[in-house]
Design a protein around this motif. Structure first.
Motif, PDB file in Angstrom:
ATOM      1  N   LYS A 105       0.815  -1.214   0.000  1.00 31.73           N
ATOM      2  CA  LYS A 105       0.000   0.000   0.000  1.00 31.73           C
ATOM      3  C   LYS A 105       0.852   1.269   0.000  1.00 31.73           C
ATOM      4  O   LYS A 105       0.524   2.252  -0.666  1.00 31.73           O
ATOM      5  CB  LYS A 105      -0.943   0.006   1.208  1.00 31.73           C
ATOM      6  N   PHE A 106       1.963   1.261   0.734  1.00 28.54           N
ATOM      7  CA  PHE A 106       2.784   2.460   0.884  1.00 28.54           C
ATOM      8  C   PHE A 106       4.086   2.407   0.079  1.00 28.54           C
ATOM      9  O   PHE A 106       4.991   3.222   0.315  1.00 28.54           O
ATOM     10  CB  PHE A 106       3.086   2.698   2.361  1.00 28.54           C
ATOM     11  N   ALA A 107       4.186   1.507  -0.875  1.00 27.27           N
ATOM     12  CA  ALA A 107       5.421   1.342  -1.647  1.00 27.27           C
ATOM     13  C   ALA A 107       5.838   2.623  -2.362  1.00 27.27           C
ATOM     14  O   ALA A 107       7.013   3.003  -2.352  1.00 27.27           O
ATOM     15  CB  ALA A 107       5.276   0.194  -2.641  1.00 27.27           C
ATOM     16  N   THR A 108       4.894   3.323  -2.962  1.00 26.94           N
ATOM     17  CA  THR A 108       5.214   4.560  -3.691  1.00 26.94           C
ATOM     18  C   THR A 108       5.739   5.624  -2.739  1.00 26.94           C
ATOM     19  O   THR A 108       6.745   6.286  -3.027  1.00 26.94           O
ATOM     20  CB  THR A 108       3.970   5.083  -4.434  1.00 26.94           C
ATOM     21  N   ASP A 109       5.071   5.789  -1.600  1.00 26.55           N
ATOM     22  CA  ASP A 109       5.530   6.761  -0.603  1.00 26.55           C
ATOM     23  C   ASP A 109       6.921   6.391  -0.084  1.00 26.55           C
ATOM     24  O   ASP A 109       7.771   7.269   0.111  1.00 26.55           O
ATOM     25  CB  ASP A 109       4.556   6.834   0.573  1.00 26.55           C
ATOM     26  N   ASP A 110       7.157   5.107   0.147  1.00 27.05           N
ATOM     27  CA  ASP A 110       8.463   4.653   0.619  1.00 27.05           C
ATOM     28  C   ASP A 110       9.558   4.963  -0.398  1.00 27.05           C
ATOM     29  O   ASP A 110      10.652   5.386  -0.038  1.00 27.05           O
ATOM     30  CB  ASP A 110       8.447   3.152   0.920  1.00 27.05           C
ATOM     31  N   GLU A 111       9.257   4.769  -1.675  1.00 22.55           N
ATOM     32  CA  GLU A 111      10.238   5.048  -2.726  1.00 22.55           C
ATOM     33  C   GLU A 111      10.576   6.540  -2.768  1.00 22.55           C
ATOM     34  O   GLU A 111      11.746   6.914  -2.918  1.00 22.55           O
ATOM     35  CB  GLU A 111       9.709   4.586  -4.080  1.00 22.55           C
ATOM     36  N   LYS A 112       9.566   7.395  -2.625  1.00 24.29           N
ATOM     37  CA  LYS A 112       9.804   8.839  -2.618  1.00 24.29           C
ATOM     38  C   LYS A 112      10.670   9.231  -1.422  1.00 24.29           C
ATOM     39  O   LYS A 112      11.594  10.043  -1.555  1.00 24.29           O
ATOM     40  CB  LYS A 112       8.473   9.605  -2.566  1.00 24.29           C
ATOM     41  N   LEU A 113      10.365   8.686  -0.254  1.00 23.11           N
ATOM     42  CA  LEU A 113      11.132   8.996   0.954  1.00 23.11           C
ATOM     43  C   LEU A 113      12.575   8.515   0.825  1.00 23.11           C
ATOM     44  O   LEU A 113      13.516   9.233   1.170  1.00 23.11           O
ATOM     45  CB  LEU A 113      10.468   8.371   2.182  1.00 23.11           C
ATOM     46  N   LEU A 114      12.759   7.310   0.302  1.00 20.03           N
ATOM     47  CA  LEU A 114      14.098   6.773   0.113  1.00 20.03           C
ATOM     48  C   LEU A 114      14.901   7.635  -0.862  1.00 20.03           C
ATOM     49  O   LEU A 114      16.077   7.932  -0.614  1.00 20.03           O
ATOM     50  CB  LEU A 114      14.043   5.327  -0.383  1.00 20.03           C
ATOM     51  N   LYS A 115      14.263   8.066  -1.931  1.00 23.94           N
ATOM     52  CA  LYS A 115      14.934   8.924  -2.913  1.00 23.94           C
ATOM     53  C   LYS A 115      15.385  10.226  -2.254  1.00 23.94           C
ATOM     54  O   LYS A 115      16.515  10.683  -2.450  1.00 23.94           O
ATOM     55  CB  LYS A 115      13.996   9.214  -4.082  1.00 23.94           C
ATOM     56  N   LYS A 116      14.519  10.846  -1.453  1.00 29.92           N
ATOM     57  CA  LYS A 116      14.857  12.096  -0.766  1.00 29.92           C
ATOM     58  C   LYS A 116      15.990  11.872   0.236  1.00 29.92           C
ATOM     59  O   LYS A 116      16.919  12.687   0.332  1.00 29.92           O
ATOM     60  CB  LYS A 116      13.617  12.652  -0.048  1.00 29.92           C
ATOM     61  N   CYS A 117      15.958  10.768   0.961  1.00 30.60           N
ATOM     62  CA  CYS A 117      17.019  10.461   1.925  1.00 30.60           C
ATOM     63  C   CYS A 117      18.363  10.300   1.215  1.00 30.60           C
ATOM     64  O   CYS A 117      19.388  10.782   1.702  1.00 30.60           O
ATOM     65  CB  CYS A 117      16.691   9.195   2.716  1.00 30.60           C
ATOM     66  N   LYS A 118      18.359   9.642   0.072  1.00 26.91           N
ATOM     67  CA  LYS A 118      19.599   9.465  -0.690  1.00 26.91           C
ATOM     68  C   LYS A 118      20.125  10.801  -1.197  1.00 26.91           C
ATOM     69  O   LYS A 118      21.337  11.015  -1.240  1.00 26.91           O
ATOM     70  CB  LYS A 118      19.378   8.496  -1.849  1.00 26.91           C
ATOM     71  N   GLN A 119      19.232  11.716  -1.551  1.00 23.97           N
ATOM     72  CA  GLN A 119      19.651  13.043  -1.998  1.00 23.97           C
ATOM     73  C   GLN A 119      20.292  13.823  -0.857  1.00 23.97           C
ATOM     74  O   GLN A 119      21.186  14.635  -1.078  1.00 23.97           O
ATOM     75  CB  GLN A 119      18.462  13.839  -2.544  1.00 23.97           C
ATOM     76  N   LEU A 120      19.848  13.584   0.356  1.00 23.19           N
ATOM     77  CA  LEU A 120      20.319  14.341   1.517  1.00 23.19           C
ATOM     78  C   LEU A 120      21.473  13.676   2.268  1.00 23.19           C
ATOM     79  O   LEU A 120      22.045  14.284   3.173  1.00 23.19           O
ATOM     80  CB  LEU A 120      19.163  14.575   2.483  1.00 23.19           C
ATOM     81  N   GLN A 121      21.836  12.448   1.902  1.00 19.25           N
ATOM     82  CA  GLN A 121      22.805  11.706   2.712  1.00 19.25           C
ATOM     83  C   GLN A 121      24.189  12.343   2.766  1.00 19.25           C
ATOM     84  O   GLN A 121      24.919  12.154   3.730  1.00 19.25           O
ATOM     85  CB  GLN A 121      22.905  10.258   2.270  1.00 19.25           C
ATOM     86  N   ASP A 122      24.574  13.108   1.757  1.00 16.17           N
ATOM     87  CA  ASP A 122      25.897  13.727   1.766  1.00 16.17           C
ATOM     88  C   ASP A 122      25.882  15.192   2.188  1.00 16.17           C
ATOM     89  O   ASP A 122      26.907  15.873   2.115  1.00 16.17           O
ATOM     90  CB  ASP A 122      26.543  13.588   0.382  1.00 16.17           C
ATOM     91  N   VAL A 123      24.729  15.684   2.628  1.00 16.60           N
ATOM     92  CA  VAL A 123      24.635  17.069   3.077  1.00 16.60           C
ATOM     93  C   VAL A 123      25.322  17.188   4.436  1.00 16.60           C
ATOM     94  O   VAL A 123      25.084  16.402   5.346  1.00 16.60           O
ATOM     95  CB  VAL A 123      23.158  17.523   3.182  1.00 16.60           C
ATOM     96  N   LYS A 124      26.201  18.163   4.551  1.00 13.90           N
ATOM     97  CA  LYS A 124      26.934  18.402   5.790  1.00 13.90           C
ATOM     98  C   LYS A 124      26.233  19.489   6.601  1.00 13.90           C
ATOM     99  O   LYS A 124      25.540  20.335   6.050  1.00 13.90           O
ATOM    100  CB  LYS A 124      28.368  18.856   5.477  1.00 13.90           C
ATOM    101  N   VAL A 125      26.430  19.452   7.906  1.00 13.86           N
ATOM    102  CA  VAL A 125      25.773  20.432   8.775  1.00 13.86           C
ATOM    103  C   VAL A 125      26.190  21.856   8.415  1.00 13.86           C
ATOM    104  O   VAL A 125      25.402  22.791   8.554  1.00 13.86           O
ATOM    105  CB  VAL A 125      26.021  20.142  10.272  1.00 13.86           C
ATOM    106  N   GLU A 126      27.414  22.031   7.942  1.00 17.35           N
ATOM    107  CA  GLU A 126      27.882  23.354   7.549  1.00 17.35           C
ATOM    108  C   GLU A 126      27.036  23.917   6.405  1.00 17.35           C
ATOM    109  O   GLU A 126      26.781  25.116   6.330  1.00 17.35           O
ATOM    110  CB  GLU A 126      29.357  23.315   7.110  1.00 17.35           C
ATOM    111  N   GLN A 127      26.610  23.034   5.490  1.00 21.75           N
ATOM    112  CA  GLN A 127      25.788  23.453   4.356  1.00 21.75           C
ATOM    113  C   GLN A 127      24.407  23.910   4.804  1.00 21.75           C
ATOM    114  O   GLN A 127      23.735  24.650   4.097  1.00 21.75           O
ATOM    115  CB  GLN A 127      25.653  22.306   3.346  1.00 21.75           C
TER     116      GLN A 127
END
Length: 104
Positions: A15-37
């Motif tokens: 039921k929530f597969a699409t939402d999970d994919e969107k969240l995972l994609k966003k997390c991967k985009q943010l994984q290399d963001v540093k606190v300084e940024q």
């Protein structure tokens, strides 16, 4: 409880597969963001390795109780690490335990 979880989880996962994919994609985009940024001052930056290790266990757990216990342990690691960080990095002239400070 584990068997019920397996059955219900499959339905919820679908039921929530699409939402999970969107969240995972966003997390991967943010994984290399540093606190300084993000504009976080260095004195507010605190590494949380124990919490990261604990949270990494979440995917391998089966029952809701196991998952909740893992989340609780993660929050406990975050809280403890931050309290220790505050105590170790408090400005000169302040005394306290991480929760309450007094100027001396």
């Amino acid at each position: 409880m584990g068997n019920v979880h397996q059955t219900i989880f499959k339905v919820l996962h679908k039921k929530f597969a699409t939402d999970d994919e969107k969240l995972l994609k966003k997390c991967k985009q943010l994984q290399d963001v540093k606190v300084e940024q993000l504009g976080v001052p260095p004195e507010f930056s605190c590494p949380l390795p124990l919490a990261v290790v604990e949270m990494a266990n979440l995917g391998g757990l089966k029952t809701p109780h196991e998952k909740l216990s893992c989340l609780k342990a993660t929050v406990d690691h975050i809280t403890g690490t931050i309290q220790n960080f505050i105590i170790e990095n408090q400005p000169p002239g302040l005394t306290g335990n991480g929760n309450n400070y007094h100027i001396v």
